[in-house]
Design an enzyme around this catalytic site. Sequence first.
Site, mmCIF file in Angstrom:
data_model
loop_
_atom_site.group_PDB
_atom_site.id
_atom_site.type_symbol
_atom_site.label_atom_id
_atom_site.label_comp_id
_atom_site.label_asym_id
_atom_site.label_seq_id
_atom_site.Cartn_x
_atom_site.Cartn_y
_atom_site.Cartn_z
ATOM 1 N N LYS A 200 0.863 -1.177 0.000
ATOM 2 C CA LYS A 200 0.000 0.000 0.000
ATOM 3 C C LYS A 200 0.903 1.231 0.000
ATOM 4 C CE LYS A 200 -1.932 2.977 2.137
ATOM 5 N NZ LYS A 200 -1.976 4.476 1.842
ATOM 6 N N GLU A 276 9.743 1.760 10.987
ATOM 7 C CA GLU A 276 10.731 2.837 10.952
ATOM 8 C C GLU A 276 9.927 4.124 10.901
ATOM 9 O OE1 GLU A 276 12.499 5.943 9.689
ATOM 10 O OE2 GLU A 276 12.656 4.842 7.799
ATOM 11 N N CYS A 310 13.446 10.936 6.653
ATOM 12 C CA CYS A 310 13.362 10.684 8.090
ATOM 13 C C CYS A 310 14.695 10.868 8.783
ATOM 14 C CB CYS A 310 12.827 9.271 8.338
ATOM 15 S SG CYS A 310 13.811 7.979 7.547
ATOM 16 N N GLU A 412 8.862 16.784 15.209
ATOM 17 C CA GLU A 412 9.329 16.614 13.845
ATOM 18 C C GLU A 412 8.548 17.522 12.900
ATOM 19 O OE1 GLU A 412 10.441 12.889 10.954
ATOM 20 O OE2 GLU A 412 8.458 12.857 11.884
#
Length: 511
Positions: A200, A276, A310, A412
């Site tokens: 997906k 992750e 990331c 973040e």
Amino acid sequence: MDSASRLGDVTHINNPGEAPIMAIPTLRNFVGGAFVDATAATFEKISPVDGSVVARVAEADRGTIDMAVKAGRDALQGHWGRSTVNERAALLRRIADRIEARFDDLLAAEIADTGKPEALARDLDVARAAANFRAFADIIAAEGLDSFLTELPDGRRALNYALRRPLGVVAVVVPWNLPLLLLTWKVAPAIACGNVVIVKPSEETPSSATVLAEIMAEAGVPDGVFNLVHGFGPNSAGEFLTTHEGIDGITFTGESSTGSTIMHAAAANVRPVSFELGGKNAALVFADTDVERALDGLTRSIFTNTGQVCLCTERVYIQRPIFDEVVQGLTERAKGLTLGKPFDTRTTTGPLISLNHRQKVLSYLERAQQQGGTAIVGGGIPNLGQELSGGAWIQPTLWTGLSHDAPVMREEVFGPVAGLIPFDDEEEAIRLANDTKYGLAASVWTSDLDRGHRVAGRMNTGITWVNTWFLRDLRSPFGGAGLSGIGREGGTHSLHFYTEPTNVCVNLSEA
């Protein structure tokens, strides 16, 4: 796969900022070895470069997910479930060959979805896709397993040896920032271990995954081994897939909050997960560093892919004697970045992925100012002319004046932004870097090799670089701590996740 079942060549996908080549395509779900029309719902994929429509995408419903799970189960019950390591390694190499043969198709698809500069997509995204399949072909072919000759007190002996069994049907949910790279990073080891996958991709980046589905069929991947479903998260393909009782494992890269939701879904059937997740990565710049080398590395680590990696740096701690020098150098480099069309060779920096994501990043720019920060460069939306006015553009931004405890330095942002903060000594730098709920990556910049080893060893992160950034060996463990993830991928660590080890014990002799 015959031409009637194909999506159509990727050149049908409009290149952002250029005239449409052909009519806007519809990207379909790929189940059981063919593209299917199992749903009437579609959504538009919008170019982040100029706001134009890149493609229409078929949204998978529950029935499509059921079909994909069944196709995967059927493959496991067939020859694929009895395939050998050598057969799977050869298949991975054929896939890599087809990726290279259709390199330009994948490149165009990746750029259409993300708007990233051509050079970045060419050197990083598509090149790594082929490398991922080749690496795991080599790893699975060479990897051994435990065996023990057991001697018992009564004189009998037994042979114990381990086998790897695939998890089964694995849900692979990947983000939009490095869509092809991260997709292949997960699919390659999953297939190498004999699993079937249901992929997906993000609703923001459906194109390169669709081209990869064509490549899988062209390479001879058995029907049902690779399945692709498009859609969103809640009440769409993402939720239907991760909550499906027929899923045996879930691997996910993306936001920490989404990972928490998926973990809750996986807990119901005690499925293994590999996550992750997000990061608020720190760089520690010591006064003894080679300043020019550090500036080059920091410019990459802050601004690569418009900060949408990331592993990007959002917190830069600089030892006080060189603070002003580093601030000035980073400011000059940020001003030297060129925003523009992805196929313009002068372009260094693309847009954010969407207008919605830009609004999130802009909210952090506003909060930084409210929290006492000063934007020494950037801080808003650039004026790139009428042609690109519909894109998700934002200025590369650096702040000073923020405290370490300011919320914008704790959360973040996932954009081309970083806060620059001075420190006095090594202990303070380590304390500041580790004072976070995340634990994905860090970088240390110093000419003192002993200090580099010492500080890196004390970082509470999954990976720490010394005098470099984003340098990876595909055999090494990769993952994060805290809110940055669960588990490790890479090399044999990926094999551990995608298989269930089982032991066979054979009695060799009587007492």
